[in-house]
Design a protein around this motif. Structure first.
Motif, PDB file in Angstrom:
ATOM      1  N   SER A 163      48.088 -54.368 -51.809  1.00 51.57           N
ATOM      2  CA  SER A 163      47.862 -55.735 -51.333  1.00 51.57           C
ATOM      3  C   SER A 163      46.463 -56.205 -51.694  1.00 51.57           C
ATOM      4  O   SER A 163      45.513 -55.415 -51.806  1.00 51.57           O
ATOM      5  CB  SER A 163      48.057 -55.800 -49.817  1.00 51.57           C
ATOM      6  N   MET A 165      44.527 -57.868 -49.821  1.00 50.58           N
ATOM      7  CA  MET A 165      43.640 -57.645 -48.678  1.00 50.58           C
ATOM      8  C   MET A 165      43.026 -56.257 -48.720  1.00 50.58           C
ATOM      9  O   MET A 165      41.854 -56.068 -48.396  1.00 50.58           O
ATOM     10  CB  MET A 165      44.424 -57.842 -47.369  1.00 50.58           C
ATOM     11  N   GLU A 166      43.803 -55.261 -49.130  1.00 49.74           N
ATOM     12  CA  GLU A 166      43.268 -53.909 -49.222  1.00 49.74           C
ATOM     13  C   GLU A 166      42.199 -53.828 -50.308  1.00 49.74           C
ATOM     14  O   GLU A 166      41.174 -53.161 -50.141  1.00 49.74           O
ATOM     15  CB  GLU A 166      44.406 -52.923 -49.530  1.00 49.74           C
ATOM     16  N   LEU A 168      40.228 -56.266 -51.283  1.00 53.11           N
ATOM     17  CA  LEU A 168      39.039 -56.987 -50.844  1.00 53.11           C
ATOM     18  C   LEU A 168      38.177 -56.168 -49.887  1.00 53.11           C
ATOM     19  O   LEU A 168      36.991 -56.449 -49.729  1.00 53.11           O
ATOM     20  CB  LEU A 168      39.440 -58.314 -50.192  1.00 53.11           C
ATOM     21  N   LYS A 169      38.768 -55.162 -49.262  1.00 55.05           N
ATOM     22  CA  LYS A 169      37.996 -54.317 -48.347  1.00 55.05           C
ATOM     23  C   LYS A 169      37.100 -53.332 -49.095  1.00 55.05           C
ATOM     24  O   LYS A 169      36.185 -52.755 -48.506  1.00 55.05           O
ATOM     25  CB  LYS A 169      38.940 -53.531 -47.425  1.00 55.05           C
TER      26      LYS A 169
END
Length: 357
Positions: A163, A165-166, A168-169
């Motif tokens: 994902s 989001m993963e 971006l972490k």
């Protein structure tokens, strides 16, 4: 940003460097032609750097590792040569905050110069440090990209996309481009070239066509490859293709520095240890550019700049660069802004960047 006429001449000479370095010196006047090329390069570099401040640029002096420290490497050993190739090919890139193609790149390798990234034009050594002098357009620069070549290594196995989001972490991403390298395996006694006899290529930085010092091991590695080509042509070595990759690390800024037109500034350098970065397990996705992986962390080693130490290194005038020597007389030190803290009090020069996990 305009391209210096002198920089254009220096760039042209740099384009000739690989041909110079890998040419087989068989013609009687090879050494004389090489010496003339090196002399033209010296004059152009002195003109470029000596006049950079008057032409609206700044001069940046930045340290990196001196790869000539220690005993000579055994380039017949694959692991030793691979480690050296990675170290020498590593460039730390500081990108201009607003001008997309304007970059500061520091590193000991062969630099592809352009108007927005002139690269190191002169270097001088003091102990473990190699001080590089780079003409720089004014502005704020952020250290957020590193490139290097990793020989004799297969690309990682890829997995289905994760994902956004993963991703971006994480601290950043690594894009890997597959390469095919040419290596040599000796099948008979290796002929000597550039050791007991003069091969006409010059010494040290003359061989890699860079002004200054700190190129002895690089010149020896060039000669290893030249000897391999000669031996392969003579039937005493086999040319072998090996897989490797070029890595491009892009990450959240670790440091920044601001430079004004007309300044001469010494700052801290940063280098990438060979065990870095720390990749996220099972994160490499297949893309049209090659595998793209995320990084859990990235640790850089800071090399603090010191005016007193730099002044004890061989001066530009000792390399027959009088204009540059004059341009560096009022050099000042400026510490970069750090966006991450040192790893620990016991290791103040190890800067570790991590994501938001």
């Amino acid at each position: 940003m305009p391209l210096f006429p002198t920089l254009a001449r220096v760039s042209l000479l740099a384009l000739l460097a690989p041909a110079l370095a890998l040419a087989q010196p068989v013609e009687p006047d090879f050494a004389a032609r090489t010496a003339a090329l090196v002399e033209r390069h010296r004059v152009n570099v002195d003109d470029l750097l000596g006049n950079a401040r008057q032409e609206g640029m700044a001069l940046l002096v930045i340290p990196t590792l001196n790869l000539d420290v220690g005993p000579q490497r055994d380039f017949e050993d694959d692991a030793t040569r691979d480690r050296f190739v990675r170290q020498r090919s590593t460039f730390v890139h500081w990108n201009h905050q607003s001008e997309k193609d304007t970059v500061i790149s520091a590193g000991a390798g062969d630099h592809k110069m352009n108007s927005g990234d002139p690269g190191p034009q002169f270097q001088t050594v003091r102990g473990k440090l190699l001080y590089q002098v780079i003409p720089v357009w004014p502005g704020e620069y952020r250290l957020n990209r590193i490139t290097y070549h990793q020989p004799r290594t297969e690309l990682p196995v890829t997995v289905p996309p994760q994902s956004a989001m993963e991703r971006l972490k994480k601290i950043g991403i690594a894009t890997l481009h597959r390469t095919v390298d040419r290596e040599f395996k000796m099948t008979a006694a290796q002929p000597q070239s550039g050791q007991d006899t003069d091969d006409g290529l010059g010494k040290g930085c003359e061989v890699v066509l860079r002004a200054g010092g700190g190129c002895d091991e690089a010149a020896r590695e060039v000669r290893w490859r030249l000897n391999g080509e000669i031996a392969s042509s003579a039937g005493s070595a086999d040319a072998v293709s090996t897989s490797g990759f070029n890595a491009e690390l892009v990450f959240s800024p670790i440091a920044a520095i601001k430079l004004e037109a007309g300044e001469a500034v010494l700052t801290d350098g940063f280098v990438l240890p060979v065990e870095q970065p720390v990749m996220t397990p099972n994160s490499c996705e297949d893309t049209s550019l090659g595998p793209v992986c995320t990084m859990d962390s990235l640790t850089l080693m800071r090399l603090p700049g010191s005016l007193a130490d730099f002044r004890q290194a061989p001066s530009a005038s000792s390399f027959k660069l009088p204009q540059l020597d004059a341009a560096l007389r009022d050099l000042v030190y400026r510490a970069p802004t750090l966006y991450y803290q040192p790893e620990s009090k016991a290791a103040p020069d190890l800067i570790r960047a991590v994501g938001t996990d």
